[in-house]
Design a protein around this motif. Structure first.
Motif, PDB file in Angstrom:
ATOM      1  N   HIS A  86       0.833  -1.207   0.000  1.00  0.00           N
ATOM      2  CA  HIS A  86       0.000   0.000   0.000  1.00  0.00           C
ATOM      3  C   HIS A  86       0.869   1.259   0.000  1.00  0.00           C
ATOM      4  CE1 HIS A  86      -3.668  -2.320   0.552  1.00  0.00           C
ATOM      5  NE2 HIS A  86      -3.005  -3.036   1.432  1.00  0.00           N
ATOM      6  N   ILE A  87       1.945   1.221   0.753  1.00  0.00           N
ATOM      7  CA  ILE A  87       2.862   2.370   0.792  1.00  0.00           C
ATOM      8  C   ILE A  87       3.479   2.611  -0.582  1.00  0.00           C
ATOM      9  CG2 ILE A  87       5.072   3.174   1.748  1.00  0.00           C
ATOM     10  CD1 ILE A  87       4.111   1.871   4.438  1.00  0.00           C
ATOM     11  N   VAL A  92       3.594   6.157  -5.447  1.00  0.00           N
ATOM     12  CA  VAL A  92       3.455   6.420  -6.880  1.00  0.00           C
ATOM     13  C   VAL A  92       2.454   7.551  -7.111  1.00  0.00           C
ATOM     14  CG1 VAL A  92       2.713   5.483  -9.110  1.00  0.00           C
ATOM     15  CG2 VAL A  92       4.088   4.074  -7.570  1.00  0.00           C
ATOM     16  N   TYR A  93       1.326   7.484  -6.436  1.00  0.00           N
ATOM     17  CA  TYR A  93       0.326   8.544  -6.609  1.00  0.00           C
ATOM     18  C   TYR A  93       0.873   9.904  -6.182  1.00  0.00           C
ATOM     19  CZ  TYR A  93      -3.330   5.140  -7.685  1.00  0.00           C
ATOM     20  OH  TYR A  93      -4.089   4.166  -8.274  1.00  0.00           O
ATOM     21  N   ILE A 103      -5.308   9.459  -1.576  1.00  0.00           N
ATOM     22  CA  ILE A 103      -6.217   9.377  -0.428  1.00  0.00           C
ATOM     23  C   ILE A 103      -7.016   8.081  -0.476  1.00  0.00           C
ATOM     24  CG2 ILE A 103      -8.321  10.385   0.568  1.00  0.00           C
ATOM     25  CD1 ILE A 103      -7.056  13.162  -0.092  1.00  0.00           C
ATOM     26  N   GLU A 104      -7.536   7.741  -1.645  1.00  0.00           N
ATOM     27  CA  GLU A 104      -8.294   6.493  -1.772  1.00  0.00           C
ATOM     28  C   GLU A 104      -7.408   5.280  -1.496  1.00  0.00           C
ATOM     29  OE1 GLU A 104     -11.614   6.378  -1.937  1.00  0.00           O
ATOM     30  OE2 GLU A 104     -11.383   8.552  -1.784  1.00  0.00           O
ATOM     31  N   ALA A 105      -6.164   5.339  -1.964  1.00  0.00           N
ATOM     32  CA  ALA A 105      -5.229   4.231  -1.727  1.00  0.00           C
ATOM     33  C   ALA A 105      -4.873   4.126  -0.238  1.00  0.00           C
ATOM     34  CB  ALA A 105      -3.976   4.406  -2.575  1.00  0.00           C
ATOM     35  N   TYR A 106      -4.712   5.262   0.420  1.00  0.00           N
ATOM     36  CA  TYR A 106      -4.476   5.239   1.868  1.00  0.00           C
ATOM     37  C   TYR A 106      -5.646   4.570   2.581  1.00  0.00           C
ATOM     38  CZ  TYR A 106      -0.441   8.433   1.944  1.00  0.00           C
ATOM     39  OH  TYR A 106       0.786   9.002   1.786  1.00  0.00           O
ATOM     40  N   GLU A 111      -7.834  -0.143   5.504  1.00  0.00           N
ATOM     41  CA  GLU A 111      -8.820  -1.209   5.698  1.00  0.00           C
ATOM     42  C   GLU A 111      -8.117  -2.520   6.019  1.00  0.00           C
ATOM     43  OE1 GLU A 111     -11.621  -1.604   2.482  1.00  0.00           O
ATOM     44  OE2 GLU A 111     -12.050   0.549   2.505  1.00  0.00           O
ATOM     45  N   HIS A 112      -6.954  -2.742   5.412  1.00  0.00           N
ATOM     46  CA  HIS A 112      -6.203  -3.987   5.613  1.00  0.00           C
ATOM     47  C   HIS A 112      -5.160  -3.869   6.716  1.00  0.00           C
ATOM     48  CE1 HIS A 112      -7.998  -5.886   2.133  1.00  0.00           C
ATOM     49  NE2 HIS A 112      -7.808  -4.764   1.463  1.00  0.00           N
TER      50      HIS A 112
END
Length: 155
Positions: A86-87, A92-93, A103-106, A111-112
Motif C-alpha cells: 500500500h505504501i 506512486v500517486y 487518499i483512496e489508496a491510503y 482497511e487492511h
C-alpha cells in the motif's frame, strides 16, 4: 512427493538468492539491475509479494511510474495486509501528484492495515495537501509535518 518438495525448496532458495541480489543492487542505486533480479525472483515463484513490492520501489526510483503502480497492485492482490504494498502504491500517486487517488489508496490500505502509522500519517498529509490545493486562499500553518511524512516514502 519428495521430488515436489525438493523442487519447491530449490525454487525458494533461488527466490531468496535473487531477492538478496536485488536488494543489494537497490542499496547501490542500480535500479535496472535490481529490477532484473526481482523479476528473476518473481519468475521462480509468482506469489512473491515482497519481490513485487521491492520491484515497485525500484521502478519508482527509476521513474517508471506505471510499472511501479502495477507491481504495487500485484503485491496488494497477493497479500492485502502487507503494508509496504500500500505504501508503494501511495508513493506512486504522490509522485504523479494524484493526491485524490493517494487518499483512496491510503483508505484502502488502512482497511487492511488499520494500525499502520505510516498510512495513518500519510492519509492526513494527503488530505491536507488536497485541501491546500482546493483552498489556496486559506491560511494554514506550514506543512512541515506533512512534508516529513511524505519524506518517509524515500526508499
Amino acid at each position: 512427493m519428495g521430488k515436489d518438495t525438493t523442487m519447491h525448496s530449490k525454487n525458494e532458495a533461488q527466490v531468496k538468492r535473487y531477492l538478496d541480489m536485488g536488494n543489494n543492487a537497490f542499496r547501490d542505486e542500480r535500479w535496472d539491475d535490481a529490477i532484473t533480479y526481482y523479476t528473476q525472483a518473481i519468475s521462480k515463484g509468482d506469489k512473491e509479494y515482497q519481490c513485487y513490492s521491492n520491484r515497485s520501489a525500484a521502478y519508482l526510483k527509476k521513474g517508471d511510474l506505471l510499472e511501479a503502480l502495477e507491481d504495487a497492485g500485484q503485491c496488494i492482490s497477493i497479500k492485502p495486509n502487507y503494508h509496504k504494498g500500500h505504501i508503494r502504491r501511495v508513493a506512486v500517486y504522490h509522485q504523479m501528484e494524484e493526491y485524490e487517488d493517494a487518499i483512496e489508496a491510503y483508505k484502502a490500505g488502512l482497511e487492511h492495515c488499520p494500525n499502520d502509522k505510516t498510512l495513518q500519517k500519510g492519509l492526513r498529509a494527503a488530505q491536507k495537501k488536497v485541501h491546500k490545493l482546493n483552498h489556496p486562499q486559506d491560511e494554514e500553518p506550514p506543512e512541515e509535518e506533512a512534508e516529513k511524512v511524505l519524506k518517509t516514502f524515500q526508499f
